[in-house]
Design an enzyme around this catalytic site. Structure first.
Site, short mmCIF file in Angstrom:
data_model
loop_
_atom_site.label_atom_id
_atom_site.label_comp_id
_atom_site.label_asym_id
_atom_site.label_seq_id
_atom_site.Cartn_x
_atom_site.Cartn_y
_atom_site.Cartn_z
N ARG A 18 103.60 -82.28 -38.07
CA ARG A 18 104.41 -81.10 -38.40
C ARG A 18 104.52 -81.02 -39.92
NH1 ARG A 18 103.65 -79.40 -33.90
NH2 ARG A 18 105.17 -79.22 -32.24
N GLU A 31 106.05 -72.70 -42.01
CA GLU A 31 105.17 -71.85 -41.18
C GLU A 31 105.92 -70.62 -40.69
OE1 GLU A 31 103.24 -74.06 -38.06
OE2 GLU A 31 102.86 -75.72 -39.40
N HIS A 52 97.71 -74.17 -37.95
CA HIS A 52 98.38 -74.79 -36.79
C HIS A 52 97.65 -74.45 -35.49
CE1 HIS A 52 102.50 -76.34 -35.16
NE2 HIS A 52 101.48 -76.71 -34.38
P1 NAP Z 1 103.95 -89.36 -28.84
O1 NAP Z 1 102.98 -89.90 -27.86
O2 NAP Z 1 105.39 -89.28 -28.45
O3 NAP Z 1 103.79 -90.19 -30.20
C1 NAP Z 1 104.69 -90.07 -31.24
C2 NAP Z 1 104.52 -91.24 -32.20
O4 NAP Z 1 105.45 -91.03 -33.28
C3 NAP Z 1 104.83 -92.62 -31.60
O5 NAP Z 1 103.81 -93.50 -31.98
C4 NAP Z 1 106.14 -93.00 -32.27
O6 NAP Z 1 106.25 -94.38 -32.53
C5 NAP Z 1 106.00 -92.28 -33.60
N1 NAP Z 1 107.31 -92.15 -34.25
C6 NAP Z 1 108.42 -91.55 -33.78
N2 NAP Z 1 109.44 -91.71 -34.64
C7 NAP Z 1 108.95 -92.43 -35.67
C8 NAP Z 1 109.51 -92.95 -36.86
N3 NAP Z 1 110.81 -92.74 -37.15
N4 NAP Z 1 108.71 -93.65 -37.70
C9 NAP Z 1 107.42 -93.87 -37.40
N5 NAP Z 1 106.82 -93.41 -36.28
C10 NAP Z 1 107.59 -92.72 -35.43
O7 NAP Z 1 103.56 -87.86 -29.25
P2 NAP Z 1 102.11 -87.19 -29.30
O8 NAP Z 1 101.83 -86.52 -28.01
O9 NAP Z 1 101.14 -88.17 -29.85
O10 NAP Z 1 102.40 -86.04 -30.39
C11 NAP Z 1 102.76 -86.38 -31.72
C12 NAP Z 1 103.15 -85.15 -32.51
O11 NAP Z 1 101.99 -84.39 -32.82
C13 NAP Z 1 104.04 -84.14 -31.78
O12 NAP Z 1 105.41 -84.52 -31.82
C14 NAP Z 1 103.78 -82.86 -32.52
O13 NAP Z 1 104.72 -82.69 -33.56
C15 NAP Z 1 102.40 -83.06 -33.13
N6 NAP Z 1 101.43 -82.11 -32.55
C16 NAP Z 1 100.80 -81.22 -33.38
C17 NAP Z 1 99.90 -80.31 -32.84
C18 NAP Z 1 99.17 -79.34 -33.72
O14 NAP Z 1 98.78 -78.28 -33.23
N7 NAP Z 1 98.93 -79.65 -34.97
C19 NAP Z 1 99.65 -80.28 -31.47
C20 NAP Z 1 100.29 -81.22 -30.67
C21 NAP Z 1 101.20 -82.13 -31.21
P3 NAP Z 1 106.85 -95.41 -31.42
O15 NAP Z 1 105.84 -95.40 -30.32
O16 NAP Z 1 106.92 -96.71 -32.12
O17 NAP Z 1 108.17 -94.84 -30.99
#
Ligand code: NAP
Length: 301
Positions: free
Chosen positions: A215, A244, A262
């Site tokens: 994000r 955005e 995005h």
């Molecule tokens: P996920 O499986 O929940 O993974 C999130 C990761 O963030 C986990 O490894 C978590 O670590 C880490 N995290 C959370 N809080 C943190 C902190 N304070 N410090 C360091 N690491 C932290 O989610 P996902 O499905 O991979 O998606 C991740 C993100 O990608 C979404 O939340 C979204 O914002 C973004 N996204 C962007 C697009 C786009 O179009 N560009 C599309 C989809 C998603 P732990 O495992 O140690 O808790």
């Protein structure tokens, strides 16, 4: 379910609009002058709201509909939903994990490759040390892809992942200092807002490149622009931005960036899969079945 009022907050993919309209009494907020104008005539009709990262579901929206039972976001990230207000009101929230993971990981590698080929003299991706912030679903898929390029992988997240052998850095500065390509793939929260700040950028250094598919607010954009301008960072590939849908003019004017609007999960297949998951969650809720992908557990009375 045709009589159940469902509100979409903004235009999404045509497919989700069509499928929601087939099953529910669909209202489109953008067809009305404002939330309050819509609520004046339809407040009691709405039992579900579907939001997205573009227009989320804030406390004012949640409070406008006395019969609201469920909030669904057409995204995996739920930072645009007022989760606290939903929890206070015992309103379940669903998101769309897993179905978009491959696309976003693909884009992260695509941005890195495009950027490296744009930078002069062009360095190669193969073998570069890749650091991933957030080794979740998307971060893990990015790691797999980068491994195929012969890149050593390391990561920073809240907890160490025992299921992989990648090097874990509990401190993000250490990750940045030991990475040539730093990729942001974590959840957006108060703790991760500006997780990429000046010290992190400086630790990555003048040969480093930053990729952000998480994000926009993960990165201190003013610090990023000044580092890119001053040659303290080699380049940045960004799919997400601080404000955005606006993209800072300063970024648009730079040579050492690759910018996409995005579009991480915007392939046809994934848009359909995300829409189907939103709808499956709504249908499960209204049929009294367990939700497929709830953001948090909620006990039903
Ligand atoms: P996920 O499986 O929940 O993974 C999130 C990761 O963030 C986990 O490894 C978590 O670590 C880490 N995290 C959370 N809080 C943190 C902190 N304070 N410090 C360091 N690491 C932290 O989610 P996902 O499905 O991979 O998606 C991740 C993100 O990608 C979404 O939340 C979204 O914002 C973004 N996204 C962007 C697009 C786009 O179009 N560009 C599309 C989809 C998603 P732990 O495992 O140690 O808790």
């Amino acid at each position: 379910m045709e009589s159940i009022g469902v509100l979409m907050t903004c235009p999404m993919h045509t497919y989700i609009e069509q499928q929601l309209a087939k099953r529910f009494n669909l209202f489109k907020l953008w067809h009305y002058p404002s939330l309050s104008a819509f609520a004046k005539t339809h407040a009691t009709a709405i039992r579900a709201v579907v939001g997205s990262p573009k227009v989320g579901v804030d406390a004012a929206t949640i409070d406008s509909f006395p019969n609201l039972e469920i909030v669904a976001t057409y995204s995996v990230g739920y930072d645009s939903i007022d989760i606290q207000r939903c929890r206070e009101k015992s309103i379940p929230v669903t998101n769309t994990p897993n179905v978009l993971t491959d696309d976003v990981a693909d884009l992260a590698i695509g941005l890195a490759l495009t950027l490296l080929h744009k930078i002069s003299p062009s360095p190669k991706l193969s073998g570069k040390a890749v650091g991933i912030i957030g080794l979740g679903r998307i971060g893990s898929e990015i790691a797999k892809r980068a491994e195929a390029f012969g890149c050593p992988i390391s990561y920073h997240s809240r907890s160490q992942k025992r299921e992989c052998n990648y090097k874990y850095y509990p401190n993000i500065l250490d990750l940045a200092a030991n990475s040539e390509v730093l990729i942001v793939a974590c959840t957006l929260s108060q703790e991760t807002r500006h997780i990429v700040n000046r010290p992190v950028i400086d630790a990555l250094g003048p040969k480093g490149i930053l990729i952000n598919i998480g994000r926009g607010p993960h990165v201190d954009e003013a610090q990023l622009v000044s580092a890119l301008r001053q040659g303290r960072l080699a380049g940045a590939g960004l799919d997400v931005f601080q404000n955005e849908p606006e993209v800072a003019q300063e970024l648009l004017g730079l040579e050492n960036v690759v910018l996409t609007p995005h579009v991480g999960s915007d392939t046809v297949e994934t848009c359909i899969a995300m829409a189907d998951l939103v709808i499956a969650n709504l249908e499960a809720h209204f049929l009294g079945n367990p939700l497929l992908t709830p953001v948090y557990p909620l006990l039903r009375s």
